[in-house]
Design a protein around this motif. Structure first.
Motif, mmCIF file in Angstrom:
data_model
loop_
_atom_site.group_PDB
_atom_site.id
_atom_site.type_symbol
_atom_site.label_atom_id
_atom_site.label_comp_id
_atom_site.label_asym_id
_atom_site.label_seq_id
_atom_site.Cartn_x
_atom_site.Cartn_y
_atom_site.Cartn_z
ATOM 1 N N CYS A 59 29.984 5.430 63.737
ATOM 2 C CA CYS A 59 30.518 4.855 62.425
ATOM 3 C C CYS A 59 30.072 4.456 62.035
ATOM 4 O O CYS A 59 29.166 3.488 62.646
ATOM 5 C CB CYS A 59 31.695 4.730 62.330
ATOM 6 N N SER A 60 29.951 3.897 60.960
ATOM 7 C CA SER A 60 29.331 2.957 59.721
ATOM 8 C C SER A 60 29.556 1.226 59.979
ATOM 9 O O SER A 60 30.367 1.093 60.318
ATOM 10 C CB SER A 60 29.468 3.009 58.173
ATOM 11 N N LEU A 61 28.206 0.369 60.006
ATOM 12 C CA LEU A 61 27.947 -0.765 61.113
ATOM 13 C C LEU A 61 29.479 -1.366 59.097
ATOM 14 O O LEU A 61 29.980 -2.634 59.914
ATOM 15 C CB LEU A 61 27.148 -1.413 60.521
ATOM 16 N N THR A 62 29.154 -0.459 58.037
ATOM 17 C CA THR A 62 30.089 -1.636 57.215
ATOM 18 C C THR A 62 31.173 -1.594 57.600
ATOM 19 O O THR A 62 32.722 -2.597 57.121
ATOM 20 C CB THR A 62 29.870 -0.803 55.760
ATOM 21 N N THR A 69 33.878 2.277 54.518
ATOM 22 C CA THR A 69 32.809 2.403 54.409
ATOM 23 C C THR A 69 31.342 2.625 53.965
ATOM 24 O O THR A 69 32.363 1.874 53.434
ATOM 25 C CB THR A 69 33.460 4.867 54.467
ATOM 26 N N ALA A 70 30.574 2.801 53.968
ATOM 27 C CA ALA A 70 29.785 2.584 53.008
ATOM 28 C C ALA A 70 29.582 3.088 51.658
ATOM 29 O O ALA A 70 29.659 3.100 51.022
ATOM 30 C CB ALA A 70 28.133 3.082 53.851
ATOM 31 N N GLU A 71 30.378 4.449 51.619
ATOM 32 C CA GLU A 71 31.295 5.393 50.599
ATOM 33 C C GLU A 71 32.426 4.635 50.012
ATOM 34 O O GLU A 71 31.596 3.830 48.734
ATOM 35 C CB GLU A 71 31.628 6.340 51.028
ATOM 36 N N GLN A 72 33.169 3.618 50.297
ATOM 37 C CA GLN A 72 33.834 3.141 50.199
ATOM 38 C C GLN A 72 33.168 2.031 48.817
ATOM 39 O O GLN A 72 34.549 1.608 48.646
ATOM 40 C CB GLN A 72 35.319 3.012 50.936
ATOM 41 N N MET A 73 32.822 1.725 50.301
ATOM 42 C CA MET A 73 31.984 0.207 49.597
ATOM 43 C C MET A 73 31.437 0.209 47.955
ATOM 44 O O MET A 73 31.168 -0.916 47.379
ATOM 45 C CB MET A 73 31.462 -0.895 49.941
ATOM 46 N N GLN A 74 30.637 1.819 48.704
ATOM 47 C CA GLN A 74 29.651 2.067 46.555
ATOM 48 C C GLN A 74 31.017 1.953 45.625
ATOM 49 O O GLN A 74 30.598 1.533 44.810
ATOM 50 C CB GLN A 74 28.839 2.750 46.893
ATOM 51 N N GLU A 75 31.707 2.518 46.439
ATOM 52 C CA GLU A 75 32.725 2.819 45.438
ATOM 53 C C GLU A 75 33.495 1.401 44.772
ATOM 54 O O GLU A 75 33.960 1.644 43.116
ATOM 55 C CB GLU A 75 34.072 3.748 45.642
ATOM 56 N N ILE A 76 34.022 0.584 45.178
ATOM 57 C CA ILE A 76 34.438 -0.412 45.234
ATOM 58 C C ILE A 76 33.354 -1.502 44.438
ATOM 59 O O ILE A 76 33.832 -2.281 42.902
ATOM 60 C CB ILE A 76 34.703 -1.535 46.337
#
Length: 430
Positions: A59-62, A69-76
């Motif tokens: 899984c992602s460290l984020t 997730t890293a993708e969710q972080m980018q979306e936020i």
């Protein structure tokens, strides 16, 4: 639940989803007892251990750190950027909606810094929408709940916004209390640009309260502090607010000197949008200080109008420029041109703060009176008075009532004029 507990809980959840025991996850680098302590929140894993566990759990460290997730972080982060862009571009309703949606969906729960950014952005957008009471609630919530997590710059920025909202809402005691707690304590902080912004809010509150002697004194203190600090922003802010203080105390030549100094600094160091806004404010000061040069200031305002159209300026800034053009046309005895400008202003009135609506209505009444349209002028003055009755009692409101009184006197409405004079006096405690 602490951040440490949440990290351990996420590790436990993903481990179980993967069908692993603590011993299987730990082997061979870690002990199963150490993994157990991490999952129970009794040990804080080092960054290296977190990276190892993320790799072993696939899984992602984020996600382990923040719960996304890293993708969710980018979306936020993208959503926050869009909300900020909307706010910067003057699309304040859209900005408010975007920030509110971000905070409502729960994705920021494990991201305290980004959540704080969204809460602060929502407060500013709410203020820009004219909902001062709710903006004050949001800003006080930030101060009460996130003080420990705030960096010094954000702490000062929240105080600046809160003082400004209190002042615009007419609560001058609190508008002064917020900056005074920071600036006039036993240990006075070293001046920086953020504290200079806070000082400007305190000075504006002194002016609005009518404490003009203190305003003059504090203005001199801010000028001295800005000169020592030496940053373009501090110097621009200090000289501009000194110009306002000088105008309010009848020192027109001094006001011109300070305004021109602020404009020169902003012209050299500031961005085009802020420069256009300052030119608009400068022209307004000059129309008061040197009304005989109204043609010059009208020409300045026409350039500002073009710059604002080509920039991301808000509707409020465009409206203020148009209102200053109306004032210039009236000084030049061109009421027909003033009335043409007023049509643009009237188209923007909906959703504006009550005080600004009142100012616009009274100005429209003045332009109609100059055209000899007494019945129409009377109706606009009545609409302006209705807005004033809903606005807080401040020095600005007193000046607006005084304007109404003078125009009502001009269109032969003596009873209403006397009433407006009385309302003006009541606003300043007389």
């Amino acid at each position: 639940m602490t951040g440490q507990d949440l990290v351990g809980q996420r590790i436990k959840t993903v481990r179980r989803q993967r069908g692993l025991s603590q011993a299987q996850l730990a082997h061979p680098e870690l002990s199963d007892s150490y993994v157990s302590l991490i999952e129970s929140g009794k040990r804080t894993p080092t960054p290296a251990v977190l990276e190892l566990l993320a790799e072993k759990l696939d899984c992602s460290l984020t996600y382990l750190i923040n719960g996304v997730t890293a993708e969710q972080m980018q979306e936020i982060e993208l959503a926050l950027n869009y909300a900020q862009m909307a706010l910067d571009n003057g699309e304040v309703v859209e900005a408010r909606t975007r920030y509110a949606e971000l905070l409502a969906d729960g994705g920021l729960a494990g991201l305290p810094q980004l959540r704080q950014d969204a809460e602060y952005g929502l407060a500013l957008a709410t203020e820009a929408c004219g909902d001062l009471d709710q903006a004050i609630v949001l800003l006080n919530g930030l101060r009460e709940n996130d003080t420990a997590a705030m960096n010094p710059e954000r702490h000062i920025a929240v105080a600046v916004a809160l003082s400004r909202c209190y002042r615009e809402a007419g609560d001058l005691a609190r508008a002064m209390q917020v900056p005074e707690q920071i600036l006039t304590g036993a240990v006075q902080p070293a001046w920086n640009d953020g504290l200079m912004r806070l000082g400007i809010q305190l000075l504006a509150a002194y002016i609005d309260r009518g404490d003009l002697l203190r305003a003059r004194q504090f203005s001199a203190e801010l000028i001295a502090a800005a000169e020592l600090l030496g940053t373009p922003l501090a110097l621009t802010l200090a000289h501009w607010e000194a110009a306002i203080a000088a105008i309010e105390t009848g020192h027109a030549d001094e006001a011109v000197t300070h305004a021109e100094r602020a404009l020169a600094i902003q012209s050299e160091y500031g961005d085009p949008w802020r420069l256009a806004r300052l030119r608009n404010d400068y022209a307004q000061v000059m129309l008061i200080a040197r009304p005989m040069e109204a043609k010059t200031w009208r020409d300045v305002l026409l350039k500002v109008e073009k710059e604002l159209v080509e920039s991301s300026a808000s509707s409020m800034n465009k409206m203020r420029c148009a209102m200053n053009l109306v004032r210039a046309e009236l000084l030049l005895a061109r009421p027909e041109q003033a009335e043409e400008r007023m049509r643009f202003v009237c188209d923007l009135l909906d959703g504006m703060p009550k005080a600004l609506q009142a100012e616009a209505r009274l100005l429209h009444g003045e332009s109609l009176a100059a055209l000899g349209l007494q019945a129409e002028a009377s109706r606009e003055l009545s609409a302006g008075a209705e807005c004033l009755e809903q606005a807080p009692e401040t020095r600005f409101t007193a000046q607006a009532w005084l304007t109404a009184a003078r125009v009502l006197e001009r269109i032969d409405k003596p009873d209403r004029s006397v009433d407006a004079y009385k309302r003006a006096m009541a606003c300043v405690g007389l």
